[in-house]
Design a protein around this motif. Structure first.
Motif, PDB file in Angstrom:
ATOM      1  N   SER A 126     -88.838   2.483  62.281  1.00 19.36           N
ATOM      2  CA  SER A 126     -87.708   3.585  62.736  1.00 19.36           C
ATOM      3  C   SER A 126     -88.525   5.146  62.882  1.00 19.36           C
ATOM      4  O   SER A 126     -87.588   6.070  63.278  1.00 19.36           O
ATOM      5  CB  SER A 126     -86.376   3.593  62.186  1.00 19.36           C
ATOM      6  N   ILE A 127     -89.504   5.357  62.171  1.00  9.27           N
ATOM      7  CA  ILE A 127     -89.826   6.583  62.005  1.00  9.27           C
ATOM      8  C   ILE A 127     -91.387   6.919  62.711  1.00  9.27           C
ATOM      9  O   ILE A 127     -91.539   7.795  63.588  1.00  9.27           O
ATOM     10  CB  ILE A 127     -89.951   6.868  60.472  1.00  9.27           C
ATOM     11  N   GLU A 128     -92.273   5.884  62.500  1.00  6.79           N
ATOM     12  CA  GLU A 128     -93.587   5.945  63.274  1.00  6.79           C
ATOM     13  C   GLU A 128     -93.579   5.193  64.405  1.00  6.79           C
ATOM     14  O   GLU A 128     -93.000   4.380  64.726  1.00  6.79           O
ATOM     15  CB  GLU A 128     -94.651   5.172  62.215  1.00  6.79           C
ATOM     16  N   ASP A 136     -82.681   2.419  60.102  1.00  5.95           N
ATOM     17  CA  ASP A 136     -83.203   3.709  60.158  1.00  5.95           C
ATOM     18  C   ASP A 136     -84.069   3.916  58.904  1.00  5.95           C
ATOM     19  O   ASP A 136     -85.067   4.741  59.025  1.00  5.95           O
ATOM     20  CB  ASP A 136     -82.180   4.850  60.150  1.00  5.95           C
ATOM     21  N   HIS A 191     -84.728  11.741  67.540  1.00  2.28           N
ATOM     22  CA  HIS A 191     -85.935  11.558  66.661  1.00  2.28           C
ATOM     23  C   HIS A 191     -86.125  13.032  65.873  1.00  2.28           C
ATOM     24  O   HIS A 191     -86.069  14.125  66.682  1.00  2.28           O
ATOM     25  CB  HIS A 191     -87.224  10.876  66.936  1.00  2.28           C
TER      26      HIS A 191
END
Length: 475
Positions: free
Chosen positions: A375-377, A370, A401
């Protein structure tokens, strides 16, 4: 050319845009590059067309939409080739997109005749209460490059069905597909000013749209960052808005799932259009008991995908749209490797003989965590990271998310688990054992920073209507 007030015209400035084939990096042609003056002319034409168009019987508005659908169906091979040349997706995928575009025209051709008002029980015997449904007015639509045909008809069809004239600003990378869609409306005799097309500078063309008081509705599909700017820019004139923005879709595989079906689904969701779709899988969560088997089967399938020019037979993975998209994919993979992930297949730029475009191997990453950027963008490329999880409570917490909430997928044979997941996943679209949920008759859109409003289904036409309350005193 631009299409304004029923005529093909050059831009006021005479400037032109180069249209580049992302597979070869060759210039296909040049098209007119509009600015704020062209945008203003198109808005004025739409404003003039508004009253007669909203007064046109719904049956007649429907006939135009259905005729345009038939025209597109008759030119599908030519249009699909155009889509592939200017944005890169395999030609069979392009035909699938055009089929969906036609579905939107036909669906809203029917919905035009089903815009119903209502009567409300009155609290006074001498009053009658009613709600009328009326078109919001001139609509400005800004569409993306990754679905250059379907995203136009998904916005234009319900607007026209509701009685709203439209000004479309297509993506600068894909104006040729938009021009061919407007050829259909020109050929079927759509009244002047009802549909207008202005390609060109986003800041100038769209800037005029957000400032102009004649525009009462803005609809946009694209990045969350740009969507937020359009919301801010539209605030001064308090326009009605609908936004279909970025996504970061989780794809959850439980240990009771049909693993082969889940693998096929993950390939279909992740690698369609080379991963350049807003609802494609971004994070694959696999329950620990089947993670190793899933990863092996998935990598085998992905390794077999043919990379190349979308016009060639059997190609499944076309080029990325430009160098910026390629650089983002490289960045995400590099960060994942530096943080301990392993590449099961792919992982580098692909060389395609005779083509100089931005090709990248379809890639599977195992051991994703994570903390990784991926995992974020939103990656918007052919990269699939695999994560593992133990319990459904854990995966729900990780899958939801913080910012995005467009689409999510879950594969399981357990009906009660399926219900639990569809209720707990914080997304506007949930596919249970279904990797391709989009259809003309169902609502499409996200929650949180993934959007406002819905497109598709009977819900979509409501975005272009206003409720007018009428209280009639009979005394």
């Amino acid at each position: 050319m631009l299409y304004i007030n029923g005529e093909w015209v050059q831009s006021v400035s005479g400037e032109e845009l180069e249209v580049i084939n992302p597979a070869t990096n060759e210039v296909i042609t040049k098209v007119a590059k509009g600015n704020e003056q062209d945008s203003k002319l198109a808005i004025e034409a739409a404003e003039k067309a508004f009253k007669p168009w909203k007064s046109t019987p719904a049956k007649e508005r429907a006939a135009f939409l259905k005729s345009a659908a038939e025209y597109l169906r008759s030119t599908i091979d030519d249009l699909a080739e155009t889509v592939t040349k200017e944005m890169g997706k395999p030609v069979n995928e392009a035909k699938g997109e055009i089929g969906l575009a036609i579905d939107y025209l036909e669906w809203y051709g029917e919905e035009a005749k089903r815009v119903y008002g209502e009567t409300i029980p009155s609290s006074h015997k001498d009053k009658r209460l009613m709600v009328l449904k009326e078109p919001v007015g001139v609509t400005a639509a800004v569409t993306p490059w990754n679905f250059p045909v379907a995203m136009i008809t998904r916005k234009l069809a319900p607007a026209l069905a509701a009685g709203c004239p439209v000004v479309i600003k297509p993506a600068s990378a894909t104006p040729l597909s938009a021009l061919k869609v407007f050829e259909a409306f020109h050929e079927v005799g759509l009244p002047k000013g009802v549909a207008n097309l202005v390609s060109g500078s986003a800041s100038k063309v769209v800037g005029e749209m957000t400032r102009n008081t004649a525009v009462r509705k803005i609809t946009f599909t694209g990045s969350t960052e740009v969507g937020k700017k359009l919301i801010r820019d539209s605030a001064d004139t308090v326009k009605k808005i609908s936004m279909e923005l970025g996504g970061h879709a989780p794809f959850i595989v439980f240990d009771d799932a049909d693993l082969d079906k889940a693998v096929e689904g993950a390939v279909a969701s992740k690698f369609r259009n080379a991963g350049q779709t807003c609802i494609c899988t971004n994070r694959i969560y696999v329950q620990e008991g089947v993670a190793e088997e899933f990863g092996r089967k998935f990598a085998e399938k992905v390794s077999a995908l043919k990379i190349g020019n979308g016009l060639e037979e059997g190609v499944a993975i076309g080029p990325l749209i430009d160098q910026g998209a390629l650089s983002k994919v490289v960045e995400h993979i590099s960060d994942a490797e530096n943080k301990g992930a392993q590449i099961l297949c792919g992982g580098k730029r692909a060389e395609v003989k005779g083509n100089e475009g931005c090709f990248f191997e379809p890639t599977v990453i195992q051991g994703a965590t994570d903390e990784m950027i991926i995992s974020i963008e939103e990656t918007f490329g052919p990269v699939a990271p695999i994560y593992t999880f133990k319990t459904r409570e854990e995966v729900i917490e990780r899958a939801n998310h913080q910012e995005y909430g467009l689409a999510a997928y879950c594969f399981t044979k357990d009906l009660s688990q399926a219900y639990y997941m569809m209720e707990e996943l914080e997304y506007g679209i949930v596919g249970i054992n279904d990797p391709i949920p989009t259809t003309a008759q169902a609502p499409f859109g996200g929650v949180k920073e993934s959007g406002i409003g819905r497109e598709g289904g009977h819900h979509g036409i409501n975005e272009y209507l206003e409720d007018k309350f009428v209280s009639l005193n009979l005394s």
